[in-house]
Design a protein around this motif. Structure first.
Motif, PDB file in Angstrom:
ATOM      1  N   HIS A  41      19.675  26.084  32.173  1.00 51.03           N
ATOM      2  CA  HIS A  41      20.860  25.256  31.805  1.00 51.03           C
ATOM      3  C   HIS A  41      20.244  23.759  31.937  1.00 51.03           C
ATOM      4  CE1 HIS A  41      24.320  27.736  31.055  1.00 51.03           C
ATOM      5  NE2 HIS A  41      23.561  28.583  31.913  1.00 51.03           N
ATOM      6  N   ARG A  42      18.872  23.366  32.434  1.00 53.12           N
ATOM      7  CA  ARG A  42      18.425  22.093  32.193  1.00 53.12           C
ATOM      8  C   ARG A  42      17.542  21.951  31.099  1.00 53.12           C
ATOM      9  NH1 ARG A  42      18.176  23.405  38.364  1.00 53.12           N
ATOM     10  NH2 ARG A  42      16.082  23.754  38.058  1.00 53.12           N
ATOM     11  N   PRO A  43      17.139  20.871  30.982  1.00 51.48           N
ATOM     12  CA  PRO A  43      16.161  20.796  30.001  1.00 51.48           C
ATOM     13  C   PRO A  43      14.699  21.033  30.352  1.00 51.48           C
ATOM     14  CG  PRO A  43      17.178  18.599  29.997  1.00 51.48           C
ATOM     15  CD  PRO A  43      17.950  19.613  31.319  1.00 51.48           C
ATOM     16  N   ARG A  44      14.047  22.108  29.668  1.00 47.36           N
ATOM     17  CA  ARG A  44      12.847  22.573  30.034  1.00 47.36           C
ATOM     18  C   ARG A  44      11.820  21.461  29.897  1.00 47.36           C
ATOM     19  NH1 ARG A  44      13.006  26.734  27.036  1.00 47.36           N
ATOM     20  NH2 ARG A  44      11.667  25.956  25.463  1.00 47.36           N
ATOM     21  N   THR A  45      10.878  21.638  31.099  1.00 48.63           N
ATOM     22  CA  THR A  45       9.788  20.469  31.106  1.00 48.63           C
ATOM     23  C   THR A  45       8.383  21.442  31.049  1.00 48.63           C
ATOM     24  OG1 THR A  45       9.755  20.612  33.449  1.00 48.63           O
ATOM     25  CG2 THR A  45      11.064  18.791  32.218  1.00 48.63           C
ATOM     26  N   LEU A 124      27.323  26.672  23.113  1.00 45.87           N
ATOM     27  CA  LEU A 124      28.696  26.221  23.882  1.00 45.87           C
ATOM     28  C   LEU A 124      28.635  26.539  25.395  1.00 45.87           C
ATOM     29  CD1 LEU A 124      31.301  27.123  21.228  1.00 45.87           C
ATOM     30  CD2 LEU A 124      30.949  24.745  22.331  1.00 45.87           C
ATOM     31  N   HIS A 125      27.947  27.894  25.502  1.00 43.69           N
ATOM     32  CA  HIS A 125      27.619  28.576  26.758  1.00 43.69           C
ATOM     33  C   HIS A 125      26.863  27.272  27.720  1.00 43.69           C
ATOM     34  CE1 HIS A 125      26.487  30.735  30.261  1.00 43.69           C
ATOM     35  NE2 HIS A 125      25.190  30.523  30.120  1.00 43.69           N
ATOM     36  N   HIS A 126      26.081  26.656  26.959  1.00 47.84           N
ATOM     37  CA  HIS A 126      24.981  25.703  27.401  1.00 47.84           C
ATOM     38  C   HIS A 126      25.548  24.074  27.566  1.00 47.84           C
ATOM     39  CE1 HIS A 126      21.269  27.767  28.347  1.00 47.84           C
ATOM     40  NE2 HIS A 126      21.631  28.496  27.547  1.00 47.84           N
ATOM     41  N   VAL A 127      26.655  24.067  27.154  1.00 48.63           N
ATOM     42  CA  VAL A 127      27.163  22.704  27.573  1.00 48.63           C
ATOM     43  C   VAL A 127      27.653  22.446  28.959  1.00 48.63           C
ATOM     44  CG1 VAL A 127      28.192  22.545  25.239  1.00 48.63           C
ATOM     45  CG2 VAL A 127      29.659  23.364  26.896  1.00 48.63           C
ATOM     46  N   THR A 128      27.404  23.606  29.656  1.00 55.00           N
ATOM     47  CA  THR A 128      27.743  23.548  31.202  1.00 55.00           C
ATOM     48  C   THR A 128      26.581  23.241  31.866  1.00 55.00           C
ATOM     49  OG1 THR A 128      28.228  25.821  31.515  1.00 55.00           O
ATOM     50  CG2 THR A 128      29.927  24.480  31.179  1.00 55.00           C
ATOM     51  N   GLU A 129      26.380  22.441  32.814  1.00 53.07           N
ATOM     52  CA  GLU A 129      25.175  22.522  33.613  1.00 53.07           C
ATOM     53  C   GLU A 129      25.360  23.148  35.022  1.00 53.07           C
ATOM     54  OE1 GLU A 129      25.534  17.568  34.366  1.00 53.07           O
ATOM     55  OE2 GLU A 129      23.751  18.392  33.299  1.00 53.07           O
ATOM     56  N   ALA A 134      31.249  28.057  32.850  1.00 57.65           N
ATOM     57  CA  ALA A 134      30.727  28.480  31.628  1.00 57.65           C
ATOM     58  C   ALA A 134      31.318  29.535  30.770  1.00 57.65           C
ATOM     59  CB  ALA A 134      29.146  29.047  31.781  1.00 57.65           C
ATOM     60  N   VAL A 135      31.175  29.450  29.485  1.00 58.47           N
ATOM     61  CA  VAL A 135      31.819  30.598  28.581  1.00 58.47           C
ATOM     62  C   VAL A 135      30.688  31.300  27.813  1.00 58.47           C
ATOM     63  CG1 VAL A 135      33.747  29.119  28.204  1.00 58.47           C
ATOM     64  CG2 VAL A 135      31.967  28.773  26.608  1.00 58.47           C
ATOM     65  N   SER A 136      31.270  32.173  27.258  1.00 58.29           N
ATOM     66  CA  SER A 136      30.348  33.354  26.349  1.00 58.29           C
ATOM     67  C   SER A 136      29.216  33.455  27.111  1.00 58.29           C
ATOM     68  CB  SER A 136      29.978  32.591  25.286  1.00 58.29           C
ATOM     69  OG  SER A 136      29.314  33.543  24.343  1.00 58.29           O
ATOM     70  N   PHE A 137      29.077  35.027  27.863  1.00 58.62           N
ATOM     71  CA  PHE A 137      27.945  35.183  28.539  1.00 58.62           C
ATOM     72  C   PHE A 137      27.289  36.621  28.090  1.00 58.62           C
ATOM     73  CE2 PHE A 137      30.851  33.489  31.535  1.00 58.62           C
ATOM     74  CZ  PHE A 137      30.146  32.762  32.438  1.00 58.62           C
ATOM     75  N   LEU A 152      37.123  25.943  27.187  1.00 60.78           N
ATOM     76  CA  LEU A 152      36.342  24.677  27.769  1.00 60.78           C
ATOM     77  C   LEU A 152      37.640  23.468  27.755  1.00 60.78           C
ATOM     78  CD1 LEU A 152      33.026  24.765  25.899  1.00 60.78           C
ATOM     79  CD2 LEU A 152      33.307  25.102  28.298  1.00 60.78           C
ATOM     80  N   ARG A 153      38.253  23.324  26.763  1.00 57.69           N
ATOM     81  CA  ARG A 153      39.652  22.403  26.971  1.00 57.69           C
ATOM     82  C   ARG A 153      40.408  22.854  28.031  1.00 57.69           C
ATOM     83  NH1 ARG A 153      38.685  22.412  21.473  1.00 57.69           N
ATOM     84  NH2 ARG A 153      40.571  23.741  21.354  1.00 57.69           N
TER      85      ARG A 153
END
Length: 168
Positions: A41-45, A124-129, A134-137, A152-153
């Motif tokens: 859920h974080r940017p990959r490095t 949309l699942h990934h808008v949460t960090e 989170a939604v949609s598993f 989410l709203r």
């Protein structure tokens, strides 16, 4: 065992794995296994993330069933079930890592309504960090994006990451 029974077991296993993946994602990865999944859920490095260990963990039952059925004389259905688990893993890799996250370069663009829905639901699942909110598993089946946005709203955007360039 007749091959037609084996094919049905193989296909049934692929379908059942979506339920297993949903449960593991929702209650393990976003629960006690968050210490590995948070990296996803974080940017990959780089090329790898701690979350990739889940692929190894989920491959173990497939390997054991295939080996037991083919080499140790276990019930022949073990081979079909192990192959179904492996097939789900391959399908998941194609959808998730190649199409959605572009970990392998491809020119593929989703055009069908189904593929667009799957990609949008995962995004949309990934808008949460955070592990909460989170939604949609699932992955091969996903609710309509409108329903996910409404959820989410309803949650007041709990855990939703800040827009790039803004303070959290």
């Amino acid at each position: 065992m007749h091959w037609s029974i084996g094919i049905l077991m193989f296909l049934g296993t692929i379908l059942a794995m979506e339920l297993v993946a949903y449960a593991a994602h929702r209650w393990v990865m976003h629960g006690p296994g968050w210490f590995l999944h948070a990296s996803h859920h974080r940017p990959r490095t780089g090329n790898w993330e701690l979350n990739d260990l889940y692929a190894v963990i989920f491959a173990i039952p497939s390997i054991v069933l295939l080996f037991g059925g083919a080499q140790l004389g276990w019930w022949p259905g073990c081979i079909w079930i192990g192959a179904g688990i492996a097939a789900y893993g391959a399908i998941y890799f194609g959808f998730h890592d190649v199409i959605v996250h572009r970990r392998i370069a491809t020119r593929y663009l989703p055009r069908s309504a189904y593929m667009k829905r799957i990609v949008q639901a995962h995004r949309l699942h990934h808008v949460t960090e955070t592990r909460a909110g989170a939604v949609s598993f699932g992955f091969l089946w996903a609710p309509r994006p409108e329903a996910l946005k409404a959820e989410l709203r309803r949650r007041s955007h709990a855990g939703v990451r800040s827009a790039r360039g803004t303070a959290a």
